[in-house]
Design a protein around this motif. Structure first.
Motif, PDB file in Angstrom:
ATOM      1  N   ALA A 168       0.912  -1.292   0.000  1.00  0.00           N
ATOM      2  CA  ALA A 168      -0.049   0.054  -0.084  1.00  0.00           C
ATOM      3  C   ALA A 168       0.768   1.397  -0.161  1.00  0.00           C
ATOM      4  O   ALA A 168       2.010   1.412   0.425  1.00  0.00           O
ATOM      5  CB  ALA A 168      -0.833   0.076   1.211  1.00  0.00           C
ATOM      6  N   ARG A 169       0.215   2.304  -0.587  1.00  0.00           N
ATOM      7  CA  ARG A 169       1.073   3.518  -0.589  1.00  0.00           C
ATOM      8  C   ARG A 169       0.986   3.927   1.024  1.00  0.00           C
ATOM      9  O   ARG A 169       0.178   3.981   1.643  1.00  0.00           O
ATOM     10  CB  ARG A 169       0.400   4.656  -1.218  1.00  0.00           C
ATOM     11  N   ARG A 170       2.400   4.731   1.404  1.00  0.00           N
ATOM     12  CA  ARG A 170       2.561   5.039   2.542  1.00  0.00           C
ATOM     13  C   ARG A 170       1.717   6.157   3.007  1.00  0.00           C
ATOM     14  O   ARG A 170       1.243   6.979   2.283  1.00  0.00           O
ATOM     15  CB  ARG A 170       3.890   5.679   2.767  1.00  0.00           C
ATOM     16  N   PRO A 171       1.278   6.073   4.304  1.00  0.00           N
ATOM     17  CA  PRO A 171       1.288   5.149   5.178  1.00  0.00           C
ATOM     18  C   PRO A 171       0.420   4.161   5.618  1.00  0.00           C
ATOM     19  O   PRO A 171      -0.637   4.084   6.430  1.00  0.00           O
ATOM     20  CB  PRO A 171       1.251   6.009   6.561  1.00  0.00           C
ATOM     21  N   GLY A 172       0.272   3.248   4.485  1.00  0.00           N
ATOM     22  CA  GLY A 172      -0.634   2.018   4.318  1.00  0.00           C
ATOM     23  C   GLY A 172      -0.037   0.978   5.471  1.00  0.00           C
ATOM     24  O   GLY A 172       1.096   0.977   6.020  1.00  0.00           O
ATOM     25  N   THR A 173      -1.199   0.269   5.845  1.00  0.00           N
ATOM     26  CA  THR A 173      -0.932  -0.691   6.905  1.00  0.00           C
ATOM     27  C   THR A 173      -1.036  -2.123   6.306  1.00  0.00           C
ATOM     28  O   THR A 173      -0.823  -3.002   7.206  1.00  0.00           O
ATOM     29  CB  THR A 173      -1.780  -0.360   8.079  1.00  0.00           C
TER      30      THR A 173
ATOM     31  N   LEU B 170       0.422  -3.300  15.475  1.00  0.00           N
ATOM     32  CA  LEU B 170      -0.180  -1.936  16.057  1.00  0.00           C
ATOM     33  C   LEU B 170       0.800  -0.981  16.192  1.00  0.00           C
ATOM     34  O   LEU B 170       2.128  -1.397  16.884  1.00  0.00           O
ATOM     35  CB  LEU B 170      -0.748  -2.544  17.282  1.00  0.00           C
ATOM     36  N   GLY B 171       0.665   0.116  15.888  1.00  0.00           N
ATOM     37  CA  GLY B 171       1.534   1.322  16.075  1.00  0.00           C
ATOM     38  C   GLY B 171       2.524   1.560  15.063  1.00  0.00           C
ATOM     39  O   GLY B 171       3.479   2.185  15.100  1.00  0.00           O
ATOM     40  N   ARG B 172       2.328   0.762  13.956  1.00  0.00           N
ATOM     41  CA  ARG B 172       3.212   0.752  12.750  1.00  0.00           C
ATOM     42  C   ARG B 172       2.448   0.947  11.466  1.00  0.00           C
ATOM     43  O   ARG B 172       1.259   0.816  11.550  1.00  0.00           O
ATOM     44  CB  ARG B 172       4.031  -0.729  12.594  1.00  0.00           C
ATOM     45  N   HIS B 173       3.124   1.363  10.442  1.00  0.00           N
ATOM     46  CA  HIS B 173       2.794   1.428   9.367  1.00  0.00           C
ATOM     47  C   HIS B 173       3.863   1.114   8.102  1.00  0.00           C
ATOM     48  O   HIS B 173       5.188   1.331   8.471  1.00  0.00           O
ATOM     49  CB  HIS B 173       2.079   2.654   8.693  1.00  0.00           C
ATOM     50  N   PHE B 174       3.521   0.527   7.117  1.00  0.00           N
ATOM     51  CA  PHE B 174       4.593   0.041   6.118  1.00  0.00           C
ATOM     52  C   PHE B 174       4.966   1.455   5.174  1.00  0.00           C
ATOM     53  O   PHE B 174       4.167   2.489   5.298  1.00  0.00           O
ATOM     54  CB  PHE B 174       3.904  -0.902   4.953  1.00  0.00           C
ATOM     55  N   TYR B 175       6.259   1.424   4.598  1.00  0.00           N
ATOM     56  CA  TYR B 175       6.663   2.364   3.820  1.00  0.00           C
ATOM     57  C   TYR B 175       6.362   2.223   2.321  1.00  0.00           C
ATOM     58  O   TYR B 175       6.985   2.939   1.858  1.00  0.00           O
ATOM     59  CB  TYR B 175       8.153   2.987   4.045  1.00  0.00           C
TER      60      TYR B 175
ATOM     61  N   ASP C 192       7.838   2.833  13.585  1.00  0.00           N
ATOM     62  CA  ASP C 192       7.129   2.706  14.751  1.00  0.00           C
ATOM     63  C   ASP C 192       6.972   4.241  15.129  1.00  0.00           C
ATOM     64  O   ASP C 192       7.994   4.671  15.672  1.00  0.00           O
ATOM     65  CB  ASP C 192       8.258   1.950  15.534  1.00  0.00           C
ATOM     66  N   TYR C 193       5.941   4.537  15.073  1.00  0.00           N
ATOM     67  CA  TYR C 193       5.368   6.204  14.935  1.00  0.00           C
ATOM     68  C   TYR C 193       5.577   6.486  16.391  1.00  0.00           C
ATOM     69  O   TYR C 193       5.847   7.767  16.655  1.00  0.00           O
ATOM     70  CB  TYR C 193       4.440   6.526  14.293  1.00  0.00           C
ATOM     71  N   GLU C 194       5.231   5.735  17.344  1.00  0.00           N
ATOM     72  CA  GLU C 194       5.325   6.427  18.782  1.00  0.00           C
ATOM     73  C   GLU C 194       6.757   6.262  19.422  1.00  0.00           C
ATOM     74  O   GLU C 194       7.101   7.535  20.075  1.00  0.00           O
ATOM     75  CB  GLU C 194       4.519   5.270  19.666  1.00  0.00           C
TER      76      GLU C 194
END
Length: 358
Positions: A80-85, A105-110, A128-130
């Motif tokens: 998926a296009r960023r910030p896809g999960t 949980l708490g992540r997205h792919f690039y 890991d956005y947190e």
């Protein structure tokens, strides 16, 4: 023969090597993959052959970015296009979904990933956005793409990831930009950006290459690898003034080198490199800028700019031997060499960011 007995019989023949395993030839011998959007707004993953004909169009649930092609099986992972999960594992012969990857949980792919040399593992770049850290997800491609491990990426904002040829050494483009879903695609740490290239062997960082301090706002985003293992990278500038360079190369054990171009040539790129590729012989590097509507070519040995080609909304690029092939958001597929540019076709889709070589 009963259905169960037949299945066991065929399974025994396959295990004994008496039934040929499917290959990319069985999927129409594509040499490239690219995500695209149809005129009706639906999304697909396309396989493109050496004649630049589309061999398959497989539906995707949402907009794609890049893909990873399995090194032996006719199987692709569409990201998926960023910030896809999510990422979808597709059988490119049947078009059926084999697995769906969900970021923890708490992540997205690039939007990027790559396989190990034997195809048993898939590696994905994640945020890991947190924690404000990049991660590399490790997935078992022999067991339904089960997630089995993860590593610190060596920086912030890991975007592209590639494997050096003939090895299982990975190189990660840590773009240096921190983002969080609560603020969309807003960049949270521009003053303290520290982009780098990180090299991994068995999950351990074995080398890190940094840009010179004055380039710390140059987000390293996309990678190309030559057949001998040289790394080229394209950058996206986050500063106010015009950058001095947007393309570089690296060889392990050496400092980063930057491509040389005039002020007017750099201005053409509008601060943004969308994709990058080496020619098959490794003599040339080409980059695209959809914002600038231009392709730039550089001599890999002298690191000097030598050619530009204007092309509206150009983004995807890959090499076919010593020819570059590009895609555009207007549906064009075009081949070009150091001296020639040949219009190859117009497809009724909007090609997405990347053209991935199989």
């Amino acid at each position: 023969m009963a259905r169960t007995g037949r299945r066991q019989f065929l399974g025994g023949l396959l295990a004994a090597g008496l039934i040929p395993k499917p290959t990319w030839a069985d999927a129409g011998s594509p040499v490239f993959l690219s995500a695209a959007a149809n005129p009706d707004g639906s999304y697909v993953l396309c396989g493109i052959d050496a004649a630049l004909d589309v061999r398959f169009k497989i539906p995707l649930p949402a907009r794609g970015h890049a893909a990873a092609a399995h090194p032996s099986r006719p199987e692709a992972v569409a990201f998926a296009r960023r910030p896809g999960t999510f990422a979808i594992v597709i059988d490119c012969i049947t078009g059926l979904r084999k697995a769906r990857l969900e970021s923890p949980l708490g992540r997205h792919f690039y939007g990027h990933g790559t396989f190990s040399s034997d195809g048993s593992l898939l590696f994905t770049t994640e945020n890991d956005y947190e924690a404000g850290q990049g991660r590399i997800g490790v997935w078992d491609a022999l067991d339904g793409y089960t997630r089995i491990d993860e590593w610190y990426s060596g920086g912030v904002g890991p975007h592209d990831i590639k494997r050096l040829p003939g090895t299982d050494t990975l190189v990660v483009a840590n773009g240096g930009i921190d983002t969080h879903p609560d603020t969309g695609r807003t960049k949270l740490n521009i003053p303290t950006m520290a982009p780098n290239l990180s090299y991994f062997i068995n999950g351990v960082v074995v080398e890190t290459a940094m840009l010179p301090p004055q380039f710390h706002k140059s987000s390293i985003r996309h990678l190309a690898i030559s057949k001998r293992g040289d790394v080229a990278f394209g950058m996206q500038w986050q500063g106010d003034q015009m950058p001095q360079a947007l393309v570089g190369t690296h060889q392990r054990g050496s400092p980063i080198s930057l491509m040389t171009a005039s002020t007017d040539q750099i201005r053409q790129l509008d601060g943004y490199v969308g994709s990058i590729a080496y020619s098959g012989n490794g003599n040339s590097i080409a980059v695209t800028s959809p914002r600038g509507g231009v392709v730039h070519m550089y001599d890999a040995s002298t690191r000097m700019f030598f050619r530009d080609i204007l092309l509206t909304d150009v983004s995807g690029i890959a090499s076919l031997e010593d020819t570059f092939v590009v895609t555009t958001g207007t549906g064009q597929l075009q081949s070009m060499t150091r001296g020639d540019s040949n219009f190859s076709g117009q497809i009724d889709v909007k090609w997405d960011n990347h053209l991935v070589a199989i």
